[in-house]
Design an enzyme around this catalytic site. Structure first.
Site, PDB file in Angstrom:
ATOM      1  N   CYS A   1       0.823  -1.221   0.000  1.00 39.06           N
ATOM      2  CA  CYS A   1       0.000   0.000   0.000  1.00 39.06           C
ATOM      3  C   CYS A   1       0.850   1.261   0.000  1.00 39.06           C
ATOM      4  O   CYS A   1       0.326   2.351  -0.241  1.00 39.06           O
ATOM      5  CB  CYS A   1      -0.911   0.020   1.202  1.00 39.06           C
ATOM      6  SG  CYS A   1      -1.889  -1.458   1.325  1.00 39.06           S
TER       7      CYS A   1
ATOM      8  N   HIS B   1      -2.680   7.080   3.278  1.00 34.79           N
ATOM      9  CA  HIS B   1      -3.239   5.859   2.699  1.00 34.79           C
ATOM     10  C   HIS B   1      -4.555   5.583   3.424  1.00 34.79           C
ATOM     11  O   HIS B   1      -4.632   5.624   4.648  1.00 34.79           O
ATOM     12  CB  HIS B   1      -2.257   4.704   2.893  1.00 34.79           C
ATOM     13  CG  HIS B   1      -2.873   3.366   2.645  1.00 34.79           C
ATOM     14  ND1 HIS B   1      -3.686   3.119   1.563  1.00 34.79           N
ATOM     15  CD2 HIS B   1      -2.829   2.196   3.354  1.00 34.79           C
ATOM     16  CE1 HIS B   1      -4.101   1.864   1.605  1.00 34.79           C
ATOM     17  NE2 HIS B   1      -3.606   1.297   2.681  1.00 34.79           N
TER      18      HIS B   1
ATOM     19  N   ASN C   1     -10.480   0.357   1.304  1.00 37.34           N
ATOM     20  CA  ASN C   1      -9.024   0.378   1.155  1.00 37.34           C
ATOM     21  C   ASN C   1      -8.656  -0.120  -0.251  1.00 37.34           C
ATOM     22  O   ASN C   1      -8.833  -1.300  -0.551  1.00 37.34           O
ATOM     23  CB  ASN C   1      -8.420  -0.523   2.230  1.00 37.34           C
ATOM     24  CG  ASN C   1      -6.907  -0.606   2.164  1.00 37.34           C
ATOM     25  OD1 ASN C   1      -6.289  -0.187   1.191  1.00 37.34           O
ATOM     26  ND2 ASN C   1      -6.307  -1.163   3.191  1.00 37.34           N
TER      27      ASN C   1
HETATM   28  N1  ACO Z   1     -18.327  -7.721  11.201  1.00 28.71           N
HETATM   29  C1  ACO Z   1     -18.633  -8.071  12.468  1.00 28.71           C
HETATM   30  N2  ACO Z   1     -17.718  -8.510  13.331  1.00 28.71           N
HETATM   31  C2  ACO Z   1     -16.448  -8.600  12.894  1.00 28.71           C
HETATM   32  C3  ACO Z   1     -16.081  -8.275  11.591  1.00 28.71           C
HETATM   33  C4  ACO Z   1     -17.074  -7.825  10.731  1.00 28.71           C
HETATM   34  N3  ACO Z   1     -16.823  -7.466   9.451  1.00 28.71           N
HETATM   35  N4  ACO Z   1     -14.748  -8.454  11.454  1.00 28.71           N
HETATM   36  C5  ACO Z   1     -14.298  -8.892  12.623  1.00 28.71           C
HETATM   37  N5  ACO Z   1     -15.322  -8.995  13.501  1.00 28.71           N
HETATM   38  C6  ACO Z   1     -15.307  -9.431  14.879  1.00 28.71           C
HETATM   39  C7  ACO Z   1     -14.163 -10.368  15.165  1.00 28.71           C
HETATM   40  O1  ACO Z   1     -14.496 -11.682  14.780  1.00 28.71           O
HETATM   41  C8  ACO Z   1     -14.017 -10.218  16.663  1.00 28.71           C
HETATM   42  O2  ACO Z   1     -14.986 -11.033  17.275  1.00 28.71           O
HETATM   43  P1  ACO Z   1     -14.615 -11.885  18.571  1.00 28.71           P
HETATM   44  O3  ACO Z   1     -14.216 -10.865  19.595  1.00 28.71           O
HETATM   45  O4  ACO Z   1     -15.878 -12.602  18.859  1.00 28.71           O
HETATM   46  O5  ACO Z   1     -13.479 -12.747  18.146  1.00 28.71           O
HETATM   47  C9  ACO Z   1     -14.406  -8.769  16.899  1.00 28.71           C
HETATM   48  O6  ACO Z   1     -15.105  -8.339  15.723  1.00 28.71           O
HETATM   49  C10 ACO Z   1     -13.249  -7.841  17.149  1.00 28.71           C
HETATM   50  O7  ACO Z   1     -12.229  -8.117  16.194  1.00 28.71           O
HETATM   51  P2  ACO Z   1     -10.900  -7.283  16.177  1.00 28.71           P
HETATM   52  O8  ACO Z   1      -9.970  -7.893  15.209  1.00 28.71           O
HETATM   53  O9  ACO Z   1     -10.426  -7.042  17.564  1.00 28.71           O
HETATM   54  O10 ACO Z   1     -11.439  -5.882  15.594  1.00 28.71           O
HETATM   55  P3  ACO Z   1     -10.656  -4.553  15.519  1.00 28.71           P
HETATM   56  O11 ACO Z   1     -11.331  -3.550  16.343  1.00 28.71           O
HETATM   57  O12 ACO Z   1      -9.192  -4.754  15.711  1.00 28.71           O
HETATM   58  O13 ACO Z   1     -10.884  -4.168  13.992  1.00 28.71           O
HETATM   59  C11 ACO Z   1      -9.742  -4.253  11.891  1.00 28.71           C
HETATM   60  C12 ACO Z   1     -10.449  -5.057  12.981  1.00 28.71           C
HETATM   61  C13 ACO Z   1     -10.724  -3.274  11.315  1.00 28.71           C
HETATM   62  C14 ACO Z   1      -9.277  -5.214  10.794  1.00 28.71           C
HETATM   63  C15 ACO Z   1      -8.530  -3.523  12.491  1.00 28.71           C
HETATM   64  O14 ACO Z   1      -7.725  -4.418  13.210  1.00 28.71           O
HETATM   65  C16 ACO Z   1      -7.708  -2.819  11.459  1.00 28.71           C
HETATM   66  O15 ACO Z   1      -8.125  -1.880  10.848  1.00 28.71           O
HETATM   67  N6  ACO Z   1      -6.447  -3.270  11.260  1.00 28.71           N
HETATM   68  C17 ACO Z   1      -5.572  -2.664  10.284  1.00 28.71           C
HETATM   69  C18 ACO Z   1      -6.033  -3.066   8.953  1.00 28.71           C
HETATM   70  C19 ACO Z   1      -5.301  -2.335   7.888  1.00 28.71           C
HETATM   71  O16 ACO Z   1      -5.053  -1.167   7.953  1.00 28.71           O
HETATM   72  N7  ACO Z   1      -4.991  -3.090   6.876  1.00 28.71           N
HETATM   73  C20 ACO Z   1      -4.482  -2.608   5.711  1.00 28.71           C
HETATM   74  C21 ACO Z   1      -3.129  -2.038   5.774  1.00 28.71           C
HETATM   75  S1  ACO Z   1      -2.208  -2.438   4.434  1.00 28.71           S
HETATM   76  C22 ACO Z   1      -3.178  -2.442   3.157  1.00 28.71           C
HETATM   77  O17 ACO Z   1      -3.823  -1.439   2.990  1.00 28.71           O
HETATM   78  C23 ACO Z   1      -3.291  -3.640   2.258  1.00 28.71           C
END
Ligand code: ACO
Length: 326
Positions: free
Chosen positions: A118, A253, A283
């Site tokens: 990215c 980004h 994204n």
């Molecule tokens: N809908 C409902 N629930 C969900 C979903 C969804 N789409 N996705 C995950 N959950 C649930 C999980 O299963 C988890 O449930 P559990 O507690 O029963 O296990 C709960 O939500 C919390 O999950 P977390 O992973 O703790 O959620 P978090 O608040 O960390 O958000 C996210 C997840 C959005 C992916 C976050 O970690 C994030 O943004 N990370 C960075 C991602 C990123 O920037 N990636 C790209 C960078 S590089 C590129 O661009 C390719």
């Protein structure tokens, strides 16, 4: 400022997203998720998804054609094509840049890909400017293009809600005066985290049966991203004796609104300094910054003479930023 005086500038920006739009509600019919969860955790409402027939190079060619038309530049004046992508048309070779070159009928000019996830567009801008400064190249297309929907597991709610398809392109050109658009760039990578965000299949490490879908350790990437967005901005400011007050816009980004909000808080600034359009596109990886720049231009938010910072992070784990005097 760390003025490089290369008299290379960004003559114009173009972008393209496929017409098919998929909302959070649409996704909630396919996986166990909701508009409320997706928006509150990421800021995403919508994403554009390419058709099965369209590949990354098709999205890029559409963006290039709209840019060339806007700039009134004959494509024969283009001397190079640099493509930042993680979702190229083919897993190894040919490069997506060469496929785009073929579609544009521009045989003979330089064409290659940059693999920096990215952060690819930020890397590619710096590479293009440096190449132009050391050569007689006058016009280079710097493209960020992705078809992430092709490497998304549509049954995995952890990742399928996060990504969208699209392409953006900048035309870098040489000026007659000594106005320097590129003030400074910093490019970094933390290879020790390479396995936190990857597409495991298609390479020489591929074992029969490995998934071709994108894998991400979301929490690890989140923590990394918040830290490096802040660090890159501070590094760029310090290297160039700039203060945040002197920056008109930070163009990050577009991965997650919460990452931007957390970075803004750590910097002690209002998040309105960051341009955000993740709500509409999700994204789009290497395409997100040029798509954002194009939208800023179309909404009259970006004027010549403004000072902006681009900042990105992604697979690699790579990170970096540019200071640009628009
Ligand atoms: N809908 C409902 N629930 C969900 C979903 C969804 N789409 N996705 C995950 N959950 C649930 C999980 O299963 C988890 O449930 P559990 O507690 O029963 O296990 C709960 O939500 C919390 O999950 P977390 O992973 O703790 O959620 P978090 O608040 O960390 O958000 C996210 C997840 C959005 C992916 C976050 O970690 C994030 O943004 N990370 C960075 C991602 C990123 O920037 N990636 C790209 C960078 S590089 C590129 O661009 C390719």
């Amino acid at each position: 400022m760390n003025d490089r005086k290369t008299n290379i500038y960004i003559q114009g920006i173009g972008s393209y997203v496929p017409p098919k739009s998929v909302s959070n509600q649409d996704l909630s019919k396919k996986v166990d998720t909701s508009d409320e969860w997706i928006f509150s955790h990421t800021g995403i409402k919508n994403r554009h998804i390419a058709s099965a027939e369209d590949s990354t190079s098709d999205l890029a060619v559409n963006a290039v054609n709209s840019l060339l038309e806007k700039c009134g530049l004959d494509k024969k004046a283009v001397g190079g094509i640099i493509v930042a992508t993680a979702t190229g048309d083919y897993p190894g070779f040919p490069s997506t840049a060469c496929v785009i070159q073929d579609k544009l009928a521009l045989d003979g000019i330089m064409a290659f890909d940059v693999a920096a996830g990215c952060t690819g567009f930020i890397y590619a801008l710096n590479i293009a400017e440096s190449l132009m400064a050391g050569s007689s190249l006058d016009n280079v297309l710097v493209i960020g293009a992705e078809k992430l929907s092709a490497v998304t597991d549509w049954s995995d709610r952890n990742t399928c809600v996060l990504f969208g398809d699209g392409a953006g392109v900048a035309l870098l050109s040489r000026r007659d005066d000594d106005y320097s658009c590129f003030v400074d760039s910093v490019l970094h990578a933390r290879g020790s985290g390479f396995d936190k965000l990857m597409i495991p299949s298609g390479g020489t490490k591929d074992k029969h049966g490995e998934a071709r879908n994108l894998y991400m350790d979301g929490r690890a990437v989140y923590t990394f991203a918040v830290r490096v967005v802040k660090d890159v901005i501070i590094e760029l400011l310090e290297r160039n004796n700039l203060t945040l007050d002197q920056i008109d816009w930070i163009v990050p980004h577009q991965a997650n609104m919460r990452i931007i909000q957390a970075a803004a808080k750590r910097l002690g600034i209002d998040e309105s300094k960051f341009f955000m359009n993740i709500g509409q596109y999700a994204n789009t990886s290497a395409a997100s910054i040029p798509i954002a720049l194009n939208e800023m231009i179309e909404n009259n938010l970006l004027e010549r003479g403004m000072t902006i910072i681009t900042v990105g992070f992604g697979a690699g784990l790579t990170y970096g930023g540019n200071v640009i005097r628009w």
